[in-house]
Write an enzyme that holds these catalytic residues in place. Structure first.
Site, PDB file in Angstrom:
ATOM      1  N   CYS A 119       0.799  -1.228   0.000  1.00 60.99           N
ATOM      2  CA  CYS A 119       0.000   0.000   0.000  1.00 60.99           C
ATOM      3  C   CYS A 119       0.834   1.282   0.000  1.00 60.99           C
ATOM      4  O   CYS A 119       0.321   2.349  -0.337  1.00 60.99           O
ATOM      5  CB  CYS A 119      -0.949   0.002   1.182  1.00 60.99           C
ATOM      6  N   HIS A 244      -3.040   6.841   2.060  1.00 58.43           N
ATOM      7  CA  HIS A 244      -3.533   5.565   1.542  1.00 58.43           C
ATOM      8  C   HIS A 244      -4.958   5.340   2.024  1.00 58.43           C
ATOM      9  O   HIS A 244      -5.277   5.572   3.191  1.00 58.43           O
ATOM     10  CB  HIS A 244      -2.620   4.429   2.013  1.00 58.43           C
ATOM     11  N   ASN A 274     -10.325  -0.139  -0.804  1.00 60.10           N
ATOM     12  CA  ASN A 274      -8.879  -0.127  -0.587  1.00 60.10           C
ATOM     13  C   ASN A 274      -8.208  -0.766  -1.793  1.00 60.10           C
ATOM     14  O   ASN A 274      -8.315  -1.967  -2.004  1.00 60.10           O
ATOM     15  CB  ASN A 274      -8.557  -0.896   0.695  1.00 60.10           C
TER      16      ASN A 274
END
EC number: 2.3.1.180
Length: 318
Positions: A119, A244, A274
């Site tokens: 990520c 993020h 996500n």
């Protein structure tokens, strides 16, 4: 030995993004597992996410986003001499994604490599692109974050199936008379490496959600403040904070502790889920498209996730 002269600085010329067309809502998920819209929104803040069909790969997503960023930059494919792809969801380890993406875009014989810090990958890749341009190792760099997390998810496991999604975001980095990409602050917590893991090629992604939540909400706001300090800006100078897109509660906690009161906070997770390494460029590209940030604005990028790793920098919005 001849030493190449690099640029005084580097800047982002343009962003681009791409999402698959299939929308999966919380109600769709509740039809196949024990969950519901209220439960998902209260825990992670997601209303819907995009999922790529079987025939659309993470390479396809990257080509779409990279092509849009390249077109928006005004450069030709012949101007790109380095391609960096951040991803953690390749179906195969060899060949890498960057070489295939470059060929699909018509970029001839660039340097091409992948970055896998999950990520935080886009921020790592952006830092390398910035350094490459300033050192003279590259002139113009295409940086892409792309993920097809859906192929690594157990769709009967509500702990992960409600969170992760597919998408891609990209940026073109080129030379500048003055630095418009700030110094990177990056690091890791390898003692927590088993908090997010895909054990082997026959396994699904597993996440220790509470452990990641505690780490992200306690360890990362000092990193965000250090990024600002390294760039010589105050949190109040920021027009945007683009972390993020892991979890809406994490995003809001870090933003509150950072104190960037004048900044628009990216909350792309609500409609995009996500998307790991894709989430930061995807979110910022969409913010630019909607007019939420303007050219010349300062944005703080902060990536964090599996590894555990983190990285971030302040950029000037193109």
């Amino acid at each position: 030995m001849k030493i190449m002269n690099g640029a005084p600085g580097a800047k982002i010329l343009a962003f681009g993004h791409y999402q698959p067309s299939k929308v999966v809502t919380n109600d769709d998920l509740s039809a196949t597992m024990e969950t519901n819209d209220a439960w998902i929104q209260s825990r992670v803040g997601i209303k819907e996410r995009r999922i790529a069909p079987e025939g659309e790969s993470e390479i396809d997503l990257a080509v779409q986003a990279g092509g849009k960023a390249l077109a928006a930059s005004g450069l030709a494919v012949t101007d790109i001499d380095l391609v960096i792809v951040a991803t953690c969801t390749l179906e195969t380890q060899i060949p890498n994604a960057a070489g295939r993406v470059a060929t699909r875009l018509g970029i001839d014989a660039p340097g091409a490599f992948d970055v896998n810090t999950a990520c935080s990958g886009f921020c790592y890749a952006l830092a390398v692109a910035n350094d490459a341009v300033r050192a003279g190792s590259a002139t113009n760099v295409l940086v892409i974050g792309t993920e097809k997390l859906s192929q690594w998810i157990d769709w009967t496991d509500r702990a992960t199936a409600v969170i992760f999604a597919d998408g891609a975001g990209a940026a073109v980095v080129g030379p500048s008379d003055t630095p418009r990409i700030g110094p990177v602050v990056w690091g890791s917590a390898g003692d927590k490496s088993d908090a997010i893991i895909i054990k082997d090629r026959d396994s699904f992604l597993h996440q220790e959600g509470q452990a990641v939540f505690r780490w992200a909400t306690t360890a990362l706001h000092p990193v965000a403040k250090e990024i600002c300090e390294r760039a010589g800006v105050a949190p109040s100078d920021l027009a945007a904070f683009v972390p993020h897109q892991a979890n809406l509660r994490i995003i809001e906690a870090i933003a509150r502790k950072l104190g960037a009161d004048n900044a628009v906070i990216a909350k792309d997770i609500v409609l995009a889920g996500n998307t790991s390494a894709a989430s930061i460029p995807l979110a910022l590209s969409r913010m630019i498209e909607r007019g939420e940030v303007r050219s010349g604005d300062l944005a703080l990028l902060l990536g964090f996730g599996a590894g555990l790793t983190y990285a971030g920098q302040v950029i000037e919005v193109p």
